[in-house]
Design a protein around this motif. Structure first.
Motif, PDB file in Angstrom:
ATOM      1  N   TYR A  77       0.856  -1.199   0.000  1.00 44.77           N
ATOM      2  CA  TYR A  77       0.000   0.000   0.000  1.00 44.77           C
ATOM      3  C   TYR A  77       0.895   1.254   0.000  1.00 44.77           C
ATOM      4  N   CYS A 137      -7.912   5.114  11.645  1.00 45.09           N
ATOM      5  CA  CYS A 137      -8.866   6.240  11.677  1.00 45.09           C
ATOM      6  C   CYS A 137     -10.144   5.896  10.917  1.00 45.09           C
ATOM      7  N   SER A 158      -9.466   2.022   1.144  1.00 44.85           N
ATOM      8  CA  SER A 158      -8.259   2.830   0.895  1.00 44.85           C
ATOM      9  C   SER A 158      -7.435   2.278  -0.258  1.00 44.85           C
TER      10      SER A 158
END
Ligand code: SIN
Length: 475
Positions: free
Chosen positions: A104, A283, A438
């Motif tokens: 990532y 988060c 994400s």
């Protein structure tokens, strides 16, 4: 730190001394190694070097910068096993998840290696026949970042790669718990040909002191922060004195909604992925679950079964899916949220146990209602509070009833409902029938007290560039 094949990744480490911090393995408390700390005057020297380096860097072409970033990306891939191992050792997340984060993190480097070549300006139709108008984009200058321990590589590359691609130099202060991943990633950038003064990793005894210097130094033109809303708000105040550009990726309180027409198996899968990634320390984690009354019992049963199959342990052991929490304070907070919810009427349906060391069993809470503190708290741990709902309108009011506005998720098979709910959720990101949202190509960021600015995507590089307007007269 044995079993790291490329020992150059540990070059920044040192032996124990008064000017070093010990890096601990949260899975067992072992001291892994030490990292040297620098003084405030050293930070100032690094900033001076960064200013000089940036001036040269901005005169290179985007294509030249791209070649170095692309090589950095390749080196991250070639060293991904070592990077993942270092990350698991200092951060605790399971090795497979750490490897996922390395990929990532690397994806931002590759993406911005390309996007740097596309920082187009505009030509603007002029309102006057004697003038021609255009814009160009230019790097802001020296950019600085303060990054968190939960994603010790990706939160750095998501900022450093666009900054460097844009022609900025970059100074990063990683979290004191996880600097090894930061130094190792930077080392690979140097090996890729990036001059050292363009990417500087700094650590100091006090994060507050570093924050003061980075926020208030006039030569730093941009500050990007990922962390809590409280700290972000404080940094913003400090940045005001130098009118610094800022990006703030702050706290979240993501609702995870399952409507009565949802595919329940998909919702359970998404809920597990969203809630328990990184032991719930992200988060964007699902923070509170709203489950429609009609499918509540079925969801609870299937979800609890899936939670009971999660294996807790040292992230280096095969098959482990939940590692330790980052430190004692995190564990204390998680346990106190559970206790508090129970004191307000919630029931521990599964888990809730404090295990040896920094481990807490994944926990499912039922009988949770909107008024409870746990619904308004960013949990940052493996707790899933389940709330039963009956009505879409009331659900939306409750889902939006938070100061935060980062991620949100919902499951439905109705296209009409999907559009309506997606538009009405007051969050920067919405996962529709998906718990993991994400990636490098999509704009990551929040609204309300979750901050502002976007990372990744085509927008991410604009955070590190100024628009300059050119007016050509005399035609
Ligand atoms: C975060 O939790 O700060 C970042 C999570 C992500 O990039 O998915």
């Amino acid at each position: 730190m044995n079993n790291i094949k490329n020992t150059s990744l540990l070059r920044a480490t040192c032996s124990a001394n008064d000017d070093a911090i010990a890096i601990l393995n949260p899975a067992n408390g072992d001291v892994l190694t030490h990292i040297p700390l620098i003084s405030v005057s050293d930070i100032h020297k690094y900033i001076e070097r960064s200013v000089l380096a940036q001036k040269q860097w901005q005169s290179t072409t985007a294509a030249e910068r791209s070649v170095i970033l692309q090589r950095w990306y390749e080196l991250m891939l070639e060293n991904s096993d070592d990077l993942a191992r270092i990350m698991t050792l200092e951060q605790g997340k399971p090795l497979a998840e750490a490897k996922g984060e390395v990929m990532y993190g690397a994806s931002f480097v590759q993406w911005f290696a390309e996007e740097g070549k596309r920082t187009y300006g505009d030509t603007i139709p002029s309102p006057s026949s004697s003038k021609r108008l255009a814009t160009i984009k230019q790097p802001v200058g020296v950019a600085a970042a303060i990054t968190p321990w939960n994603f010790p590589i990706a939160m750095i590359t998501r900022k450093a790669a666009p900054a460097l691609a844009a022609g900025c130099s970059f100074i990063v202060k990683p979290a004191n718990q996880t600097p090894l991943s930061a130094y190792a990633t930077a080392e690979l950038a140097y090996q890729a040909g990036l001059p050292r003064d363009l990417l500087i990793v700094i650590n100091h005894h006090s994060s507050v002191v570093i924050g003061d210097v980075l926020c208030e130094h006039p030569d730093i033109k941009k500050l990007s922060f990922t962390g809590s809303t409280g700290v972000g708000s404080q940094l913003l105040k400090q940045c005001a004195s130098t009118l610094k550009r800022t990006s703030m990726e702050l706290g979240g309180n993501a609702p995870f909604i399952v409507f009565d027409d949802a595919n329940i198996d998909d919702a359970v899968k998404g809920a597990i992925a969203s809630k328990f990634r990184n032991a719930g320390q992200t988060c964007v984690c699902a923070n509170r679950f709203y489950i429609h009354d009609a499918i509540y019992d079925t969801f609870v049963e299937k979800f609890t079964q899936a939670v009971s199959e999660l294996r807790i342990g040292n992230g280096l052991e095969p098959g482990v899916s939940i590692g330790p929490l980052i430190d004692e304070r995190a564990k204390h907070d998680v346990l106190s949220y559970i206790d508090n919810a129970v004191s307000q009427g919630a029931t521990i349906h599964y888990g809730g146990d404090s295990l040896d060391g920094l481990f807490v069993t994944p926990t499912v809470l039922t009988q949770v209602s909107q008024e409870m503190d746990i619904v308004q708290t960013e949990l940052f741990g493996p707790i899933a509070p389940l709330i039963r709902f009956y009505d879409d309108e009331e659900l939306l009011t409750h889902a939006n009833d938070t100061i935060y506005g980062l991620a949100s998720y919902f499951y439905t098979q109705s296209i009409h409902r999907a559009l309506q709910i997606a538009e009405k959720l007051e969050f920067g990101m919405v996962g529709i029938n998906e718990g993991l949202i994400s990636n490098e190509v999509a704009p990551f960021g929040g609204v309300k007290h979750s901050g502002f600015g976007r990372e990744g995507a085509k927008q991410g590089i604009d955070e590190y560039m100024n628009i300059k307007y050119l007016c050509f007269g005399g035609y």
